[in-house]
Design a protein around this motif. Structure first.
Motif, short mmCIF file in Angstrom:
data_model
loop_
_atom_site.label_atom_id
_atom_site.label_comp_id
_atom_site.label_asym_id
_atom_site.label_seq_id
_atom_site.Cartn_x
_atom_site.Cartn_y
_atom_site.Cartn_z
N ILE A 148 44.48 41.52 44.95
CA ILE A 148 44.95 41.42 43.35
C ILE A 148 44.59 43.06 42.87
N GLN A 149 44.73 43.98 43.78
CA GLN A 149 44.75 45.29 43.33
C GLN A 149 45.68 45.76 42.42
N ASP A 150 46.82 45.38 42.50
CA ASP A 150 47.91 45.74 41.65
C ASP A 150 47.67 45.42 40.30
N PRO A 151 47.61 44.18 40.07
CA PRO A 151 47.47 43.81 38.55
C PRO A 151 46.01 44.27 37.96
N VAL A 152 44.85 44.33 39.00
CA VAL A 152 43.71 44.82 38.32
C VAL A 152 43.92 46.35 37.78
N SER A 153 44.68 47.17 38.73
CA SER A 153 44.75 48.43 38.23
C SER A 153 45.36 48.62 36.71
N VAL A 154 46.33 47.82 36.60
CA VAL A 154 47.18 48.01 35.29
C VAL A 154 46.08 47.46 34.24
N LEU A 155 45.41 46.43 34.44
CA LEU A 155 44.55 45.79 33.58
C LEU A 155 43.36 46.63 32.99
N ARG A 156 42.98 47.50 34.09
CA ARG A 156 41.92 48.25 33.88
C ARG A 156 42.35 49.24 32.72
N LEU A 157 43.55 49.68 33.00
CA LEU A 157 43.88 50.86 31.90
C LEU A 157 44.17 50.14 30.52
N VAL A 158 44.70 49.19 30.66
CA VAL A 158 44.97 48.11 29.43
C VAL A 158 43.64 47.87 28.40
N PHE A 159 42.55 47.57 29.39
CA PHE A 159 41.22 47.21 28.79
C PHE A 159 40.53 48.70 28.26
N ILE A 160 40.88 49.84 28.97
CA ILE A 160 40.33 51.01 28.36
C ILE A 160 40.69 51.14 26.99
N VAL A 161 42.10 51.21 27.02
CA VAL A 161 42.77 51.40 25.57
C VAL A 161 42.12 50.36 24.66
N ILE A 162 42.26 49.01 24.91
CA ILE A 162 41.90 48.25 23.87
C ILE A 162 40.21 48.39 23.52
N GLY A 163 39.35 48.49 24.52
CA GLY A 163 38.30 48.84 24.40
C GLY A 163 37.90 50.24 23.72
N GLY A 164 38.60 51.23 23.96
CA GLY A 164 38.56 52.38 23.15
C GLY A 164 38.78 52.31 21.85
N VAL A 165 39.68 51.39 21.53
CA VAL A 165 40.28 51.25 20.00
C VAL A 165 39.59 50.31 19.24
N PHE A 166 39.41 48.87 19.88
CA PHE A 166 38.65 47.90 19.23
C PHE A 166 37.36 47.65 19.30
N GLY A 167 36.78 48.29 20.52
CA GLY A 167 35.33 47.93 20.89
C GLY A 167 35.53 46.59 21.66
N ILE A 168 34.16 45.96 21.64
CA ILE A 168 33.94 44.96 22.50
C ILE A 168 34.90 43.54 21.75
#
Lengths: 363, 503
Positions: free
Chosen positions: B411-431
């Motif tokens: 599941i490396q493909d979805p994990v790669s994309v999700l990681r970037l998504v979570f970086i953005v939302i973590g960086g904008v909205f926190g936990i």
């Protein structure tokens, strides 16, 4: 129409998550003069009241367990079904709104003060709508996972706080009389809209429904007791003036390298809010279907239509903190609870029982 | 059943006539521009016949041994053409697969599939000899799905070899392997495999229904069919599994799943596929149970690290630094102060660079791929930290997530994309944002019911027996042998669909 039936235990896991959020976001300053010790005292009244309030729903499940309350009403008279549809639509939308407002208040007050909370509410509502759009099965499964995450987190926080609990912080039960604890308990039962949801979903459940209902109540009361007791024992008088005493107590929880557990704890509660709002939006869609004939596609999309008025409601009430508190303080929830979770299930159960007896059957 | 008569009838077919010349003209017309289309005319006494094939698609030795030699040696004088044809059909060349076709288009498809055609003058049909001999990879270790123990056989590009491998690993007459030809233009052989007493009949019928609905022009790989075999709706993680290993494939068939083998690819599909199966490997079953449990927990942790760690790092640094102890926070902040970019931008950029390096390493020839990895990991990483372009803690986070995502390679493909998504939302909205995203992801998981089985089994609906038996913990084989097939995991005890009146 082919519909899935779900294990009653799974639904009650979802309901547990839904109801626990109310306890988490319980506003301590809401009841003027209430102390942390009063919450512990209120628990005994809450337990008694809650168990009594479960009786009509349990009776309904016993007499009419394979039929949704709205279907039962339609069999009596279509107009009754429409009337109840309207009633439950308003009730569940109000509950969803109250949940959003609680979360909004929590975010704005302690979690991320200074940031535009309406944006958080909008995002949360969007995710909740997605859940409601996917249907009951999705919400029940998500509720189970949320319960599996939430309960251990509560247990860990409770374990971390045990060392900080001090007997000196506890006050004698009913030290200031019974009126405030009774008022807190009445309020707590009044906001337990989850009980009203059960008869509406009776036809979607399989397994032992009545034992599961009481098991849910037992789990809920046990968790509330632990939360109330620790809040009182750790915070003592300091907690009396706190907006969200349970959150305050999690701030003090620390382990190893991590100094505070409140951010993680708050994040986990976000899951509970998503599931709860999604669940009540789903129920509102179910009520809408009883109110007006809608196609299955429209029924599925209905939660999306509810999003805008809910968001408008959040915006309206959160302009002023007092407006929110007065919204929570109003007896509207108690009235809806009394009718939706007590009177209607009881009335339809009695009607069903009378029908059975008139046909010479045995209940 | 004749395979070459199962094509979708997009237009009326041309039947063979009794004239060999006309039949050859009809076939020759279809292959007019093909240099490898070969016709060998035979005169067998008074009978005129022709052998037709595509050069390079057939095994010449097999043609000579099984077809040409018997034909030229055994023809009695004075025999009529139909009698000769029937004798060849019934008695000669019994050692190769043989069928008959009646239409020019079916014959063409048979020739394209590497068969040899025999046309006889005076007979309005054709014999098809299965003498395929096109070049293909030998059976070898699978390129993915690497295991510590287990077989060294891997699926190949040939569907027939793959079917043989399955037969060899699952030697039972209950194994069904059914064929479909898919693709409007490139007719690709697709095998559907299942155990008839294990797989649900409805599920098998549904798989065939979905395969029959495929209107693709070509099927270049099994991944093309995945989306047809998955339920409708948008999902993050695949609900159709893939494996290159015949042993894993057969083990899944034994669990009641359905396997799909596509000609031309070593990646076989498995249906339905639950999320938890992404954390299972064959090694779990070949090693000690406690180690299997350890491996599974480790993989689950690796998955969480791969998806959430960079986002949490950004969220904690930007919104909740109070979580961390002063000493750790001090080190991170001092390192972060030396870099010119904000945490969110730095995190995003470095992870995108990592994905670029990974993709480059994957696409380049192996020797160059290793060089690229070294350049990416050591030179760029080390130089960037030395030049204070990125902080050392950030590099550690990238390394951790890269290693962790390799643990759950399926599941490396979805994990790669999700990681970037979570970086953005973590960086904008926190936990709050991280958990909001996790909630949306959870709902997406829970909404999946591939073939009626909840994707989140055995966590939701909670099946403690399955969790303890084989899903998270893996019991000893002595226990497992008591019941080979777990209905809880297969969904029989899951949510049941039944008729209910709606409100």
């Amino acid at each position: 129409m082919k519909r899935a039936a779900y294990d009653a235990k799974a639904l009650f896991a979802l309901l547990l998550v839904c109801r626990l959020f109310v306890s988490f976001a319980f506003i301590g300053t809401h009841f003027q003069g209430a102390k942390t010790g009063d919450n512990v005292a209120a628990w005994f009244f809450l337990a008694a009241l809650l168990l009594v309030c479960l009786v009509p729903v349990a009776f309904y499940l016993k007499t009419n367990g394979d039929e949704s309350l709205l279907t039962a009403a339609r069999k009596i008279h279509p107009a009754l079904s429409r009337g109840l549809g309207l009633f439950y639509l308003v009730y569940f939308l109000l509950t969803a709104l109250a949940t959003l407002l609680r979360f909004d208040l929590f975010c704005g007050s302690v979690m991320l003060p200074g940031l535009p909370t309406i944006l958080f509410s909008a995002l949360l509502l969007g995710v909740a709508c997605y859940g409601a759009y996917q249907g009951l099965g999705t919400l029940i499964r998500a509720g189970e996972v949320a319960a599996v995450v939430l309960l251990p987190v509560i247990a860990v926080v409770a374990a971390l706080l045990t060392g900080q609990a001090k007997a000196d912080n506890l006050t004698p039960l009913f030290y200031d009389g019974v009126s405030i604890p009774l008022s807190v308990a009445r309020y707590s039962v009044g906001v337990t809209a989850e009980i009203a949801a059960v008869p509406l979903l009776a036809d979607r459940l399989k397994g032992k429904k009545v034992p599961a209902l009481f098991f849910w109540a037992g789990g809920l009361l046990a968790t509330i007791f632990v939360m109330s007791f620790l809040t009182a024992a750790v915070l003592g008088a300091y907690g009396n003036g706190q907006m969200f005493p349970l959150y305050t107590v999690t701030v003090l929880a620390q382990t190893g390298a991590f100094r505070r557990a409140d951010a993680i704890q708050s994040g986990v509660w976000t899951l509970a809010v998503i599931v709860k709002v999604g669940f009540f939006l789903y129920l509102a869609a179910l009520a809408l279907k009883a109110l007006v004939p809608v196609s299955p596609k429209t029924e599925k999309r209905a939660p999306l239509f509810f999003a805008l008025p809910l968001l408008a409601g959040v915006w309206f009430f959160t302009r002023d903190e007092n407006t929110v508190l007065s919204f929570f303080d109003s007896s509207v929830f108690s009235v809806f609870f009394a009718v939706g979770a007590l009177l209607l299930p009881l009335a339809l159960s009695l009607k069903k029982k009378r029908n059975i007896q008139s046909k010479g059957g045995v209940l | 059943m004749n395979l070459y008569q199962s094509f979708p009838a997009e237009k009326a077919k041309t039947p063979f006539c009794e004239s060999l010349t006309d039949n050859l003209s009809a076939l020759g017309g279809l292959f007019a521009d093909s240099f490898d289309f070969k016709i060998r005319r035979l005169s067998l006494g008074s009978i005129r016949a022709a052998l037709i094939c595509l050069d390079g698609m057939c095994n010449n030795a097999e043609i000579f041994q099984s077809v040409t030699l018997p034909l030229t040696q055994e023809y009695p004088a004075g025999e009529s053409a139909p009698a000769f044809y029937e004798r060849v059909r019934d008695r000669i060349s019994a050692n190769v697969q043989q069928s008959e076709v009646f239409f020019v288009e079916d014959a063409s498809a048979a020739v394209i599939a590497g068969n040899l055609l025999l046309l006889v003058d005076g007979v309005a049909r054709s014999l098809v000899f299965g003498v395929q001999g096109y070049p293909k990879h030998a059976i070898s270790d699978p390129q993915s799905d690497m295991q510590d123990q287990g077989s060294h056989d891997g699926f190949t590009d040939s569907f027939k070899d793959n079917a043989t491998l399955v037969r060899r690993h699952l030697a039972t007459d209950r194994l069904c392997i059914k064929n479909r030809l898919i693709g409007q233009t490139g007719k690709t052989n697709v095998l559907v495999c299942y155990l008839k007493d294990r797989a649900s009949a409805e599920m098998v019928a549904e798989v065939f229904r979905r395969l029959d609905s495929v209107q693709l022009d070509l099927v270049p790989g099994s991944g093309c069919l995945s989306s047809f075999l998955e339920p409708a709706g948008w999902r993050v993680f695949p609900t159709v599994g893939s494996t290159e290993r015949p042993d894993v494939f057969c083990a899944k068939l034994a669990e009641g799943k359905i396997g799909v083998i596509v000609d031309g690819t070593p990646h076989a599909l498995l249906i339905p596929f639950l999320f938890i199966e992404n954390f299972h490997t064959l090694d779990d079953y070949l090693k000690r149970p406690y180690y299997a449990f350890f491996l599974r927990v480790m993989k689950a942790v690796a998955f969480l690290v791969a998806v959430f760690l960079p986002g949490l790092y950004a969220a904690v640094l930007l919104f909740h630094p109070e979580i961390l102890p002063d000493s750790v926070l001090g080190h991170i902040v001092s390192s972060q102060r030396q870099t010119p970019f904000p945490v969110l931008v730095e995190s995003l950029v470095i992870h995108i660079i990592y994905e670029v390096v990974r993709e480059a390493g994957l696409r380049m020839p192996k020797s160059v791929g290793h060089t690229i990895s070294i350049v990416g990991a050591l030179i760029i990483g080390d130089a960037a930290v030395s030049a204070h372009l990125i902080s050392a803690p950030m590099l550690i986070i990238v390394a951790l997530t890269a290693v962790s995502s390799a643990v759950v390679s399926d599941i490396q493909d979805p994990v790669s994309v999700l990681r970037l998504v979570f970086i953005v939302i973590g960086g904008v909205f926190g936990i709050f944002g991280i958990f909001l995203g996790a909630g949306a992801l959870l709902l997406n998981f829970c909404a999946q019911r591939p073939y009626g089985i909840p994707y989140t089994l055995p966590f939701a609906p909670l099946r403690m027996t399955a969790l303890k038996r084989d899903a998270v913990m893996r019991r000893d084989w002595k226990f497992l042998q008591k019941k080979q097939y777990d209905p809880a995991l297969a969904g029989e005890e899951g949510e049941q669909e039944h008729e209910k009146g709606s409100v």
